[in-house]
Design a protein around this motif. Sequence first.
Motif, PDB file in Angstrom:
ATOM      1  N   HIS A 147       0.856  -1.194   0.000  1.00  0.00           N
ATOM      2  CA  HIS A 147       0.000   0.000   0.000  1.00  0.00           C
ATOM      3  C   HIS A 147       0.885   1.235   0.000  1.00  0.00           C
ATOM      4  O   HIS A 147       2.106   1.131   0.107  1.00  0.00           O
ATOM      5  CB  HIS A 147      -0.996  -0.009   1.155  1.00  0.00           C
ATOM      6  CG  HIS A 147      -0.423   0.216   2.517  1.00  0.00           C
ATOM      7  ND1 HIS A 147       0.312  -0.731   3.193  1.00  0.00           N
ATOM      8  CD2 HIS A 147      -0.471   1.296   3.353  1.00  0.00           C
ATOM      9  CE1 HIS A 147       0.670  -0.249   4.371  1.00  0.00           C
ATOM     10  NE2 HIS A 147       0.218   0.979   4.498  1.00  0.00           N
ATOM     11  N   HIS A 174       1.530   5.446   1.303  1.00  0.00           N
ATOM     12  CA  HIS A 174       1.297   6.472   2.325  1.00  0.00           C
ATOM     13  C   HIS A 174       1.285   7.829   1.640  1.00  0.00           C
ATOM     14  O   HIS A 174       2.119   8.081   0.772  1.00  0.00           O
ATOM     15  CB  HIS A 174       2.387   6.442   3.393  1.00  0.00           C
ATOM     16  CG  HIS A 174       2.193   5.344   4.393  1.00  0.00           C
ATOM     17  ND1 HIS A 174       3.111   5.090   5.382  1.00  0.00           N
ATOM     18  CD2 HIS A 174       1.179   4.454   4.567  1.00  0.00           C
ATOM     19  CE1 HIS A 174       2.666   4.074   6.121  1.00  0.00           C
ATOM     20  NE2 HIS A 174       1.507   3.665   5.646  1.00  0.00           N
ATOM     21  N   SER A 186       3.171   1.577  10.039  1.00  0.00           N
ATOM     22  CA  SER A 186       2.498   2.314  11.114  1.00  0.00           C
ATOM     23  C   SER A 186       1.873   1.357  12.132  1.00  0.00           C
ATOM     24  O   SER A 186       1.676   0.181  11.849  1.00  0.00           O
ATOM     25  CB  SER A 186       1.408   3.197  10.513  1.00  0.00           C
ATOM     26  OG  SER A 186       0.308   2.407  10.113  1.00  0.00           O
ATOM     27  N   ASP A 193      -0.973  -0.220  10.517  1.00  0.00           N
ATOM     28  CA  ASP A 193      -0.552  -1.285   9.600  1.00  0.00           C
ATOM     29  C   ASP A 193      -0.273  -2.576  10.367  1.00  0.00           C
ATOM     30  O   ASP A 193      -0.657  -3.661   9.948  1.00  0.00           O
ATOM     31  CB  ASP A 193       0.719  -0.867   8.836  1.00  0.00           C
ATOM     32  CG  ASP A 193       0.456   0.283   7.870  1.00  0.00           C
ATOM     33  OD1 ASP A 193      -0.686   0.415   7.400  1.00  0.00           O
ATOM     34  OD2 ASP A 193       1.405   1.040   7.601  1.00  0.00           O
TER      35      ASP A 193
END
Length: 144
Positions: A87, A89, A97, A100
């Motif tokens: 993914h 950011h 994160s 995550d």
Amino acid sequence: MILTPSELEAIRKQAVDEYPAESCGLVFVRGTERLVLPCRNDQDAKHKEDPQRYPRDSRTAYYIHADDLKRIAQLELQGYSMAVIYHSHIDVGAYFSPTDKKQALMSGYLDPVYVVTSVVSGQAEATKAFRWSADHNEFVETER
Ligand SMILES: [Zn+2]
């Protein structure tokens, strides 16, 4: 090697194309075959439907579209396994994160490598890879 050069390029291009929404997708492997599955981020629809349950929009979260989840299930039935879940950011760094980590642990998918691409002002910056380490009870950066 986690990603081939062309996979890396495709993932970074998708991240730029979908900015300022987070992009998401997977890389599957079956023997020597590899397959990139770009997914649609359905987070905005979820957020609109139920902002209490989904307080974030697509700028800070991703939710793989139901049709793509079906495709993932089909591929697994066909013997493909998830090598990478990726993914992007938006306007922040390519770190893994706490959200995550929580999502990854909740999904139970700890074997795939998680790849995060940072897109700042529409330009792809770092792409980093993270692997679950049972020893550290943490995702640690790994070579991509
Ligand atoms: Zn993230």
